[in-house]
Write a protein that holds these residues in place. Structure first.
Motif, PDB file in Angstrom:
ATOM      1  N   ASN A   5      43.732  37.741  31.791  1.00 12.83           N
ATOM      2  CA  ASN A   5      43.133  37.214  30.560  1.00 12.83           C
ATOM      3  C   ASN A   5      44.248  37.071  29.534  1.00 12.83           C
ATOM      4  OD1 ASN A   5      41.394  36.322  28.589  1.00 12.83           O
ATOM      5  ND2 ASN A   5      40.450  38.312  28.213  1.00 12.83           N
ATOM      6  N   ALA A   6      45.081  36.060  29.754  1.00 14.23           N
ATOM      7  CA  ALA A   6      46.292  35.917  28.957  1.00 14.23           C
ATOM      8  C   ALA A   6      46.795  34.478  29.016  1.00 14.23           C
ATOM      9  CB  ALA A   6      47.384  36.862  29.483  1.00 14.23           C
ATOM     10  N   ASP A   7      47.416  34.042  27.927  1.00 15.18           N
ATOM     11  CA  ASP A   7      48.144  32.770  27.947  1.00 15.18           C
ATOM     12  C   ASP A   7      49.582  32.972  28.421  1.00 15.18           C
ATOM     13  OD1 ASP A   7      45.890  31.546  27.023  1.00 15.18           O
ATOM     14  OD2 ASP A   7      46.604  31.273  24.971  1.00 15.18           O
ATOM     15  N   ALA A   8      50.066  34.197  28.351  1.00 12.51           N
ATOM     16  CA  ALA A   8      51.381  34.573  28.882  1.00 12.51           C
ATOM     17  C   ALA A   8      51.333  36.045  29.242  1.00 12.51           C
ATOM     18  CB  ALA A   8      52.485  34.315  27.861  1.00 12.51           C
ATOM     19  N   ALA A   9      51.930  36.418  30.385  1.00  5.14           N
ATOM     20  CA  ALA A   9      51.819  37.792  30.865  1.00  5.14           C
ATOM     21  C   ALA A   9      53.150  38.411  31.260  1.00  5.14           C
ATOM     22  CB  ALA A   9      50.858  37.857  32.055  1.00  5.14           C
ATOM     23  N   THR A  26      43.720  28.477  31.882  1.00  2.00           N
ATOM     24  CA  THR A  26      44.347  28.684  33.192  1.00  2.00           C
ATOM     25  C   THR A  26      45.543  27.777  33.437  1.00  2.00           C
ATOM     26  OG1 THR A  26      42.111  29.176  33.983  1.00  2.00           O
ATOM     27  CG2 THR A  26      43.835  28.989  35.638  1.00  2.00           C
ATOM     28  N   SER A  27      45.478  26.536  32.976  1.00  4.65           N
ATOM     29  CA  SER A  27      46.558  25.580  33.240  1.00  4.65           C
ATOM     30  C   SER A  27      47.633  25.563  32.166  1.00  4.65           C
ATOM     31  CB  SER A  27      45.965  24.167  33.366  1.00  4.65           C
ATOM     32  OG  SER A  27      45.378  23.760  32.134  1.00  4.65           O
ATOM     33  N   ALA A  28      47.525  26.432  31.142  1.00  9.81           N
ATOM     34  CA  ALA A  28      48.492  26.413  30.045  1.00  9.81           C
ATOM     35  C   ALA A  28      49.908  26.655  30.558  1.00  9.81           C
ATOM     36  CB  ALA A  28      48.121  27.456  29.002  1.00  9.81           C
ATOM     37  N   PRO A  29      50.901  26.001  29.958  1.00  5.15           N
ATOM     38  CA  PRO A  29      52.259  26.053  30.502  1.00  5.15           C
ATOM     39  C   PRO A  29      53.034  27.310  30.130  1.00  5.15           C
ATOM     40  CG  PRO A  29      52.209  24.656  28.565  1.00  5.15           C
ATOM     41  CD  PRO A  29      50.778  25.060  28.835  1.00  5.15           C
ATOM     42  N   ASP A  30      54.099  27.552  30.874  1.00  2.99           N
ATOM     43  CA  ASP A  30      55.113  28.538  30.528  1.00  2.99           C
ATOM     44  C   ASP A  30      56.085  27.903  29.531  1.00  2.99           C
ATOM     45  OD1 ASP A  30      53.855  29.890  32.604  1.00  2.99           O
ATOM     46  OD2 ASP A  30      55.450  29.490  34.048  1.00  2.99           O
ATOM     47  N   PRO A  74      47.022  33.308  38.055  1.00  2.00           N
ATOM     48  CA  PRO A  74      46.085  32.528  37.254  1.00  2.00           C
ATOM     49  C   PRO A  74      45.285  33.419  36.303  1.00  2.00           C
ATOM     50  CG  PRO A  74      45.980  31.861  39.560  1.00  2.00           C
ATOM     51  CD  PRO A  74      46.807  33.105  39.515  1.00  2.00           C
ATOM     52  N   SER A  75      45.006  32.888  35.133  1.00  2.00           N
ATOM     53  CA  SER A  75      44.253  33.599  34.109  1.00  2.00           C
ATOM     54  C   SER A  75      42.884  32.960  33.922  1.00  2.00           C
ATOM     55  CB  SER A  75      45.026  33.563  32.784  1.00  2.00           C
ATOM     56  OG  SER A  75      44.221  33.985  31.708  1.00  2.00           O
TER      57      SER A  75
END
Length: 370
Positions: free
Chosen positions: A271-275, A315-319, A310-311
């Motif tokens: 549950n994150a946009d970046a981990a 889910t498809s948000a970029p690095d 995958p979050s």
């Protein structure tokens, strides 16, 4: 150093997507350049339960006894697992969020198309309210637009098809980018934000701008900073794998301020946009990797923030990766020809006649409240 191209002249990097879950889609390896310098990245992130609050905060400063960078590169990449996704999740999750204490400044709702030609479209939005007053004018040539909360930049291909690839909030200096969307998913999500210029804290980290300009002739954004100095942000490459942006400062950013920062959201690994983060060691010998909330600090010439799993959120948000920090500005190169999106560079004679992605109707993003 990537060759500079005019805005939205699609320059493919010919780098295949990595689709193995658990592997980071790190930027392309490159030969060490003697002009690259190390910078210091610190972690000032805080744990939260709200999935709509930017709790990840990674400011970038000049290394101890090192020069302040005058230029650097921002690379926005699809996550390594993008090819494995059968569906995307982009709906907001307010379940654990309480924004009632946020300040509110009223605005006049409107949507205005500022530029629409054969190369790009620039759309300005204003909302009924936002957390910060909108006092930064947007300037295009001799025209000035006030009260703008959000700018959307849409890239156009040779056949006129377009896709939104960059957004910026002038009132607090937050930028977001994304590569061209993968064909099997359609419109991909935004995620991590980046700040460019003297970073300070007013309720949350911001970059205070005096003006934000857009040059239709070159496609460059220009920023005049309230704390002194100015800078430019330009697209140098764009395809269905990555978006590459170059940043140049006119004059050094004040020494007592970070010159850039990454902002994102982390609640749990899924549950994150970046981990996770990764960074090139200061001596250039290999990468270090760590979970974003346990990372402390690093001196590095290249830094990556993203996901390997995958979050359930965006889910498809970029690095996002920052690199090529240099003590001098980067000169522009000869513009390259327009290419079909996502295809490697080739002559017009050999270019495939594949169907381009369908145009997507403009859609206003919800204002950042975090």
């Amino acid at each position: 150093m990537p060759a500079r191209c005019s805005l939205f002249r699609f320059v493919a990097l010919a780098c295949p997507l990595l689709t193995v879950v658990g592997t980071a889609n790190l930027p392309n390896a490159a030969l060490a350049d003697p002009r690259d310098i190390a910078v210091e990245v610190r972690n000032l992130s805080e744990p939260v339960r709200c999935a709509e609050k930017d709790n990840v905060y990674l400011p970038f400063q000049a290394a101890e006894k090192g020069p302040m960078p005058r230029s650097f590169r921002i690379e926005v990449l699809h996550p390594a697992y993008i090819g494995t996704l059968a569906a995307d999740r982009q709906a907001p999750d307010w379940a654990q969020c309480d924004m009632t204490a946020d300040p509110v400044f009223l605005g006049q709702p409107r949507e205005t198309t500022l530029i629409d030609n054969d190369r790009f479209r620039l759309i300005a939005y204003s909302y009924p309210s936002l957390w910060r007053p909108s006092t930064v004018p947007v300037v295009i040539g001799d025209k000035r637009e006030d009260g703008v909360h959000l700018l959307q930049l849409w890239a156009k291909e040779k056949n006129g098809q377009s896709e939104e690839v960059v957004v910026v909030y002038p009132q607090d200096g937050y930028w977001r980018g994304r590569p061209l969307s993968p064909k099997h998913l359609g419109n991909s999500a935004y995620g991590t934000s980046f700040l460019v210029g003297p970073v300070e804290t007013e309720g949350r980290p911001i970059v205070a701008l005096k003006t934000l300009s857009f040059d239709p002739a070159t496609g460059d954004f220009r920023m005049e900073f309230a704390r002194g100095g100015s800078g430019a942000l330009a697209i140098t490459a764009l395809d269905q794998d990555r978006l590459v942006l170059s940043v140049n400062f006119d004059g050094a950013v004040p020494d007592d301020h970070p010159f850039a920062a990454l902002r994102s959201m982390y609640v749990t690994e899924t549950n994150a946009d970046a981990a996770r983060v990764a960074w090139v060691h200061q001596d250039g010998n290999g990468w270090g990797e760590e979970q974003v909330m346990t990372f402390k600090r690093a001196a590095t010439p290249e830094f990556w923030l993203g996901r390997t799993l995958p979050s359930r959120h965006n889910t498809s948000a970029p690095d996002v990766a920052l690199s090529q920090f240099r003590a001098a500005t980067v000169e522009a190169a000869t513009p390259k020809p327009t290419l079909t999106s996502g295809e490697p560079a080739r002559s017009d004679k050999d270019a495939p006649k594949a169907e381009a992605p369908k145009a997507m109707a403009p859609k206003a993003l919800a204002p950042i409240t975090r």
